[in-house]
Design an enzyme around this catalytic site. Sequence first.
Site, PDB file in Angstrom:
ATOM      1  N   SER A   1      35.215  42.976  43.709  1.00  0.00           N
ATOM      2  CA  SER A   1      35.222  43.757  42.474  1.00  0.00           C
ATOM      3  C   SER A   1      33.971  44.604  42.335  1.00  0.00           C
ATOM      4  O   SER A   1      33.899  45.459  41.449  1.00  0.00           O
ATOM      5  CB  SER A   1      35.316  42.824  41.262  1.00  0.00           C
ATOM      6  OG  SER A   1      34.205  41.942  41.223  1.00  0.00           O
TER       7      SER A   1
ATOM      8  N   HIS B   1      41.852  45.785  45.081  1.00  0.00           N
ATOM      9  CA  HIS B   1      41.264  45.041  43.972  1.00  0.00           C
ATOM     10  C   HIS B   1      42.305  44.697  42.916  1.00  0.00           C
ATOM     11  O   HIS B   1      42.760  45.566  42.172  1.00  0.00           O
ATOM     12  CB  HIS B   1      40.117  45.841  43.346  1.00  0.00           C
ATOM     13  CG  HIS B   1      39.418  45.116  42.242  1.00  0.00           C
ATOM     14  ND1 HIS B   1      38.884  45.750  41.150  1.00  0.00           N
ATOM     15  CD2 HIS B   1      39.193  43.783  42.050  1.00  0.00           C
ATOM     16  CE1 HIS B   1      38.348  44.847  40.336  1.00  0.00           C
ATOM     17  NE2 HIS B   1      38.522  43.659  40.866  1.00  0.00           N
TER      18      HIS B   1
ATOM     19  N   GLU C   1      43.568  48.410  42.162  1.00  0.00           N
ATOM     20  CA  GLU C   1      42.770  49.543  42.623  1.00  0.00           C
ATOM     21  C   GLU C   1      42.786  49.550  44.149  1.00  0.00           C
ATOM     22  O   GLU C   1      42.425  48.554  44.781  1.00  0.00           O
ATOM     23  CB  GLU C   1      41.328  49.425  42.118  1.00  0.00           C
ATOM     24  CG  GLU C   1      41.197  49.601  40.619  1.00  0.00           C
ATOM     25  CD  GLU C   1      39.780  49.400  40.122  1.00  0.00           C
ATOM     26  OE1 GLU C   1      39.358  50.136  39.210  1.00  0.00           O
ATOM     27  OE2 GLU C   1      39.083  48.482  40.630  1.00  0.00           O
TER      28      GLU C   1
ATOM     29  N   ASN D   1      35.578  48.501  36.673  1.00  0.00           N
ATOM     30  CA  ASN D   1      34.285  47.857  36.471  1.00  0.00           C
ATOM     31  C   ASN D   1      33.143  48.854  36.300  1.00  0.00           C
ATOM     32  O   ASN D   1      32.150  48.551  35.632  1.00  0.00           O
ATOM     33  CB  ASN D   1      33.976  46.892  37.618  1.00  0.00           C
ATOM     34  CG  ASN D   1      34.731  45.590  37.475  1.00  0.00           C
ATOM     35  OD1 ASN D   1      35.082  45.188  36.370  1.00  0.00           O
ATOM     36  ND2 ASN D   1      34.996  44.923  38.576  1.00  0.00           N
TER      37      ASN D   1
END
Length: 314
Positions: free
Chosen positions: A149, A170, A182, A220
Amino acid sequence: MAFVTRQFVRSVSSSSAASASAKKITFKHVTVIGAGLMGSGIAQVAAATGHKVALVDLTEDILAKSKKRIEESLRKVAKKKFADNPEAADEFVEKTLSSISTSTDAASVVHSTDLVVEAIAENLKVKNELFARLDKFAAEHTVFASNTSSLQITGIANATTRQDRFAGLHFFNPVPIMKLVEVIKTPMTSQKTFESLMDFSKALGKHPVACKDTPGFIVNRLLVPYLSEAIRLYERGDASKEDIDIAMKLGAGYPMGPFELTDYVGLDTTKFILDGWHEMDVQNPLFQPSPILNKLVAENKLGKKTGEGFYKYK
């Protein structure tokens, strides 16, 4: 003549499309390394969508707990999916579980897999050692993907000789529920690999989004600075954590406030990401360490996983 031309163009277009499609990789057998929450979730959704899955971890005990977790999760899914047909629900659970095998020896299973998805600890050295070893045993066509991540995908891919067949994949927790994936393409990732992983994500019933190999990818990169800025707001005494959470829920329409979300994500995970980004860019104010966050992690108050964090879980 115009008709013949149109037919020729259609024929060429169809042939090109078919050729492009033929170049993509079909992932029939998937190996998931790491049987924690993320790895178990990835294994579950892959098996539930018709893929053969090998789930790998260090001990049989870890794998047994993971299989139990997967079965419990599947029964919840089946109960909703087959609300009026208990027999179909049981059949769905049993069929999915039968598609998952387990092993403590990654090298022995990757030689016959199409895709390896790594979901182990967020430690670059450990990930590099794992992929460097698997690279020697995996078949030439096998694609490698990391579920990291926060770490740079390129830095992990460089531990192998298949940088063109390496990308980020991800998933989000809980994997069986969260729809987003992702798909991270490094400068070396081939278009064939990238498109095949996009198709694979869709086959899992997910909605893939594409991103370059930038720190934190999309979610993130936006989320962690938001969480850390909320913590700094609290550290300065500008507002209480309760009022900050209420403000973001009622004012921004978020389902969770930043402190609730940090507890859910894990204070250690949040700190790890911040520390990594701070090392890359020490001048960036968004990536500065948090004294309160560091203190809580040092006291092993990690949020939901330990029962204590910014809020005390009952």
